[in-house]
Design a protein around this motif. Sequence first.
Motif, PDB file in Angstrom:
ATOM      1  N   LEU A   1      43.105  30.241  51.474  1.00 34.39           N
ATOM      2  CA  LEU A   1      43.209  31.082  50.288  1.00 34.39           C
ATOM      3  C   LEU A   1      44.189  32.215  50.565  1.00 34.39           C
ATOM      4  N   THR A   2      45.133  32.400  49.652  1.00 34.63           N
ATOM      5  CA  THR A   2      46.133  33.454  49.851  1.00 34.63           C
ATOM      6  C   THR A   2      45.504  34.831  49.680  1.00 34.63           C
ATOM      7  N   ASN A   3      46.006  35.783  50.456  1.00 36.40           N
ATOM      8  CA  ASN A   3      45.403  37.116  50.533  1.00 36.40           C
ATOM      9  C   ASN A   3      45.853  37.992  49.374  1.00 36.40           C
ATOM     10  N   ALA A   4      45.494  37.583  48.171  1.00 38.55           N
ATOM     11  CA  ALA A   4      45.842  38.337  46.963  1.00 38.55           C
ATOM     12  C   ALA A   4      44.578  38.580  46.147  1.00 38.55           C
ATOM     13  N   ALA A   5      44.255  39.852  45.937  1.00 38.45           N
ATOM     14  CA  ALA A   5      43.096  40.183  45.114  1.00 38.45           C
ATOM     15  C   ALA A   5      43.443  39.984  43.640  1.00 38.45           C
ATOM     16  N   PRO A   6      42.475  39.545  42.802  1.00 37.34           N
ATOM     17  CA  PRO A   6      41.074  39.344  43.143  1.00 37.34           C
ATOM     18  C   PRO A   6      40.713  37.914  43.556  1.00 37.34           C
TER      19      PRO A   6
ATOM     20  N   GLY B   1      46.465  39.872  34.067  1.00 34.48           N
ATOM     21  CA  GLY B   1      45.320  40.640  33.592  1.00 34.48           C
ATOM     22  C   GLY B   1      44.216  40.741  34.626  1.00 34.48           C
ATOM     23  N   ALA B   2      43.942  39.649  35.347  1.00 33.49           N
ATOM     24  CA  ALA B   2      42.885  39.672  36.370  1.00 33.49           C
ATOM     25  C   ALA B   2      43.212  40.677  37.469  1.00 33.49           C
ATOM     26  N   GLU B   3      44.490  40.799  37.816  1.00 32.90           N
ATOM     27  CA  GLU B   3      44.891  41.741  38.862  1.00 32.90           C
ATOM     28  C   GLU B   3      44.705  43.182  38.397  1.00 32.90           C
TER      29      GLU B   3
END
Length: 282
Positions: A34-39, A201-203
């Motif tokens: 999984l790439t380290n990008a929130a969320p 939007g999620a970010e």
Amino acid sequence: MVVSLVRLLLMSMVLSMGAGAGIADEKPIIRWMLTNAAPKVIPDGPLRGTGYGELQAAYLARRLPQFDQRVEIVTAARLWHEMKTGRGICSIDIADLPEREPWALFTRHTTSVPGYFLMVSRDRIAEFDPFRGADGAIDLDRLAADTNLTGLYAAGRHYTPQINAFIDSPTRKAPIESTSSSTSVFEMIASHRGDFSFGLGAEMNYFNALNAARADPAKRRPPLAMLPIKGGGEQLHGHIGCSRDPLGRKMIETLDQLFSDEAEWNAFFEPHRRWVDASTGH
């Protein structure tokens, strides 16, 4: 002497049968990178462990116990390298692009979420009025001609062709800087170390939720806001992708069968939907 020899042979046969059974019982290993990008992934802070990719991988581990599923948090560059060269490498919410077809397989089901907006600090929206049309959308050509506002983007990220053209334009006058992750982009905009970026939007909902969770109100930053982009608005589609090898193919076939039940798909997508639908920040 003969009896002892027979006993030894029998013990050897039993041990061999046990070892063979152990090998047969071993589950195929799937490495969820999984790439380290929130969320998608939230490794620390007050929202730790609520990343949608983490929760979706946990859901699949429960629903597909025939695989030994392991989660690793990686950079995008590491993911693509491993998927090209490894075996049983899978990831969540990635684009099915033509250049990835030679080394990746993708599920039939896709997530569909609103596309990219211009991300700005909410207290600075008025500064972008000169670049907005009558419909309120940002004209990237106008923005590219400005020299006062500095843009930010996450290096190695797949944006839309329109945004990529803005970033790569040889005639663009607006300065733009790359950062190592989208999380640092959010932080820099909120602290006015950058003026705008491109995000989902999620970010924005994640950063605003994280900002609101700060225990000390004095340390909270102005929330982020999103402005529509002229000519944009297309949805983004994400798949589960696996390495193009027998084990990756087996996982994709298993997932396509699992998600043929719409209830299973909805349960899998729910952690992502919560971040897309969050009310913070719009």
